[in-house]
Design an enzyme around this catalytic site. Structure first.
Site, PDB file in Angstrom:
ATOM      1  CG  HIS A 128      34.115 -26.847  31.141  1.00 12.12           C
ATOM      2  ND1 HIS A 128      33.614 -27.796  30.285  1.00 12.12           N
ATOM      3  CD2 HIS A 128      33.813 -25.639  30.591  1.00 12.12           C
ATOM      4  CE1 HIS A 128      33.031 -27.189  29.258  1.00 12.12           C
ATOM      5  NE2 HIS A 128      33.139 -25.881  29.404  1.00 12.12           N
ATOM      6  CE  LYS A 132      30.243 -26.714  32.368  1.00 15.89           C
ATOM      7  NZ  LYS A 132      29.364 -25.557  32.434  1.00 15.89           N
TER       8      LYS A 132
HETATM    9  P1  NAD Z   1      30.061 -18.965  39.456  1.00 19.18           P
HETATM   10  O1  NAD Z   1      29.816 -20.111  40.402  1.00 19.18           O
HETATM   11  O2  NAD Z   1      31.394 -18.287  39.484  1.00 19.18           O
HETATM   12  O3  NAD Z   1      28.944 -17.841  39.678  1.00 19.18           O
HETATM   13  C1  NAD Z   1      27.597 -18.143  39.961  1.00 19.18           C
HETATM   14  C2  NAD Z   1      26.906 -16.875  40.438  1.00 19.18           C
HETATM   15  O4  NAD Z   1      25.519 -17.177  40.661  1.00 19.18           O
HETATM   16  C3  NAD Z   1      27.443 -16.318  41.777  1.00 19.18           C
HETATM   17  O5  NAD Z   1      27.524 -14.909  41.679  1.00 19.18           O
HETATM   18  C4  NAD Z   1      26.354 -16.703  42.771  1.00 19.18           C
HETATM   19  O6  NAD Z   1      26.269 -15.828  43.894  1.00 19.18           O
HETATM   20  C5  NAD Z   1      25.132 -16.565  41.877  1.00 19.18           C
HETATM   21  N1  NAD Z   1      23.940 -17.183  42.459  1.00 19.18           N
HETATM   22  C6  NAD Z   1      23.812 -18.328  43.173  1.00 19.18           C
HETATM   23  N2  NAD Z   1      22.547 -18.469  43.592  1.00 19.18           N
HETATM   24  C7  NAD Z   1      21.864 -17.391  43.134  1.00 19.18           C
HETATM   25  C8  NAD Z   1      20.520 -16.948  43.253  1.00 19.18           C
HETATM   26  N3  NAD Z   1      19.622 -17.657  43.930  1.00 19.18           N
HETATM   27  N4  NAD Z   1      20.151 -15.786  42.652  1.00 19.18           N
HETATM   28  C9  NAD Z   1      21.054 -15.052  41.959  1.00 19.18           C
HETATM   29  N5  NAD Z   1      22.348 -15.415  41.829  1.00 19.18           N
HETATM   30  C10 NAD Z   1      22.735 -16.573  42.406  1.00 19.18           C
HETATM   31  O7  NAD Z   1      29.755 -19.550  38.006  1.00 19.18           O
HETATM   32  P2  NAD Z   1      30.216 -18.971  36.584  1.00 19.18           P
HETATM   33  O8  NAD Z   1      31.435 -19.683  36.105  1.00 19.18           O
HETATM   34  O9  NAD Z   1      30.189 -17.487  36.623  1.00 19.18           O
HETATM   35  O10 NAD Z   1      29.017 -19.490  35.651  1.00 19.18           O
HETATM   36  C11 NAD Z   1      27.687 -19.077  35.855  1.00 19.18           C
HETATM   37  C12 NAD Z   1      26.755 -19.869  34.935  1.00 19.18           C
HETATM   38  O11 NAD Z   1      27.048 -19.555  33.579  1.00 19.18           O
HETATM   39  C13 NAD Z   1      26.909 -21.393  35.060  1.00 19.18           C
HETATM   40  O12 NAD Z   1      25.645 -21.991  34.858  1.00 19.18           O
HETATM   41  C14 NAD Z   1      27.838 -21.715  33.895  1.00 19.18           C
HETATM   42  O13 NAD Z   1      27.742 -23.058  33.482  1.00 19.18           O
HETATM   43  C15 NAD Z   1      27.306 -20.753  32.875  1.00 19.18           C
HETATM   44  N6  NAD Z   1      28.202 -20.435  31.762  1.00 19.18           N
HETATM   45  C16 NAD Z   1      27.600 -20.283  30.557  1.00 19.18           C
HETATM   46  C17 NAD Z   1      28.345 -19.907  29.463  1.00 19.18           C
HETATM   47  C18 NAD Z   1      27.631 -19.695  28.156  1.00 19.18           C
HETATM   48  O14 NAD Z   1      28.280 -19.269  27.184  1.00 19.18           O
HETATM   49  N7  NAD Z   1      26.324 -19.947  28.104  1.00 19.18           N
HETATM   50  C19 NAD Z   1      29.723 -19.686  29.581  1.00 19.18           C
HETATM   51  C20 NAD Z   1      30.315 -19.844  30.834  1.00 19.18           C
HETATM   52  C21 NAD Z   1      29.537 -20.211  31.931  1.00 19.18           C
END
Ligand code: NAD
Length: 216
Positions: A128, A132
């Site tokens: 990744h 990540k």
């Molecule tokens: P990212 O770091 O770009 O975004 C994270 C977001 O969470 C940001 O907007 C941040 O401000 C927000 N955040 C942080 N603390 C917070 C809080 N207390 N309350 C609300 N929001 C808060 O990460 P990303 O790449 O967008 O991924 C987000 C999540 O999704 C991760 O856990 C990632 O592993 C997961 N993900 C899951 C899948 C899936 O298919 N299930 C696919 C991709 C990513």
């Protein structure tokens, strides 16, 4: 549909909003680490944020009493217990991977259990992007749990801007079988989120995996 997005300014949040915009859905509630705003009550809430925000998300769902789609990774058994509890009040769809391809791959992997014996070495590698936070990926753990044989460890690589690659290798003397899934863009996941959002309001209360939704 009017939806809410927790983690709206993150990479997944932006990609979800882009696809939902294209499909005529309206963002009415959004939250990230710094901001929370609501212009109307959402019909569903989507959470792609961070594990440390999980309890806050549950509090919001409890308060608004709306269905939840959650893709945030790093959740543990304790968190799942809480998801099961809240899913008595609203439908919840959870998956560590909302890509349709990965969910097809899990079916192929189940089939591999019929053929693989002790003569095989089995290795799982996940790659990744460098940002990540959790390691190994939730998807790699999900894949490992499908394999009946012992897989000692998951190899994790954090490389540049890779969206996500998962590979399972089955090697015996003289030959190797490799199952590989690679996401080319975040659309691999957002399409599954959109499909879940379309179906969630027809569900009874309960905790569902994305695969259960996909197979309906
Ligand atoms: P990212 O770091 O770009 O975004 C994270 C977001 O969470 C940001 O907007 C941040 O401000 C927000 N955040 C942080 N603390 C917070 C809080 N207390 N309350 C609300 N929001 C808060 O990460 P990303 O790449 O967008 O991924 C987000 C999540 O999704 C991760 O856990 C990632 O592993 C997961 N993900 C899951 C899948 C899936 O298919 N299930 C696919 C991709 C990513």
């Amino acid at each position: 549909m009017k939806y809410g997005l927790i983690g709206y300014s993150g990479k997944m949040g932006k990609a979800i909003k882009e696809l939902f915009d294209k499909n005529g859905h309206k963002l009415v509630y959004w939250k990230d680490s710094e901001k929370e705003e609501e212009i109307e009550k959402p019909e569903i809430i989507i959470d792609f944020s961070i594990k440390s925000a999980f309890l806050e998300t549950l509090r919001i769902i409890e308060e608004k009493e709306v269905p939840l789609i959650i893709g945030t990774t790093g959740l543990d058994e304790n968190d799942f217990e809480k998801l099961r509890e809240i899913s008595k009040k609203v439908p919840v769809i959870q998956s560590f991977n909302f890509s349709i391809g990965i969910n097809i791959m899990t079916e192929l992997l189940k089939k591999m259990n019929d053929f693989i014996d002790d003569s095989y070495d089995i290795e799982i590698t996940e790659t990744h992007h460098r940002f990540k936070k959790d390691k190994p990926s939730g998807t790699a753990i999900l894949l490992k749990n499908i394999i009946d044989k012992e897989v000692e460890e998951i190899h994790s690589k954090r490389l540049g801007s890779e969206f996500g690659e998962h590979e399972i290798e089955f090697a015996t003397t003289g030959e190797i079988i490799k199952l590989t899934h690679r996401a080319y863009s975040r659309e691999a996941f957002t399409k599954g989120v959109l499909l879940s959002a379309k179906r969630i309001n027809n569900l009874e209360n309960g905790l569902y995996t994305f695969k259960e939704i996909l197979m309906r």
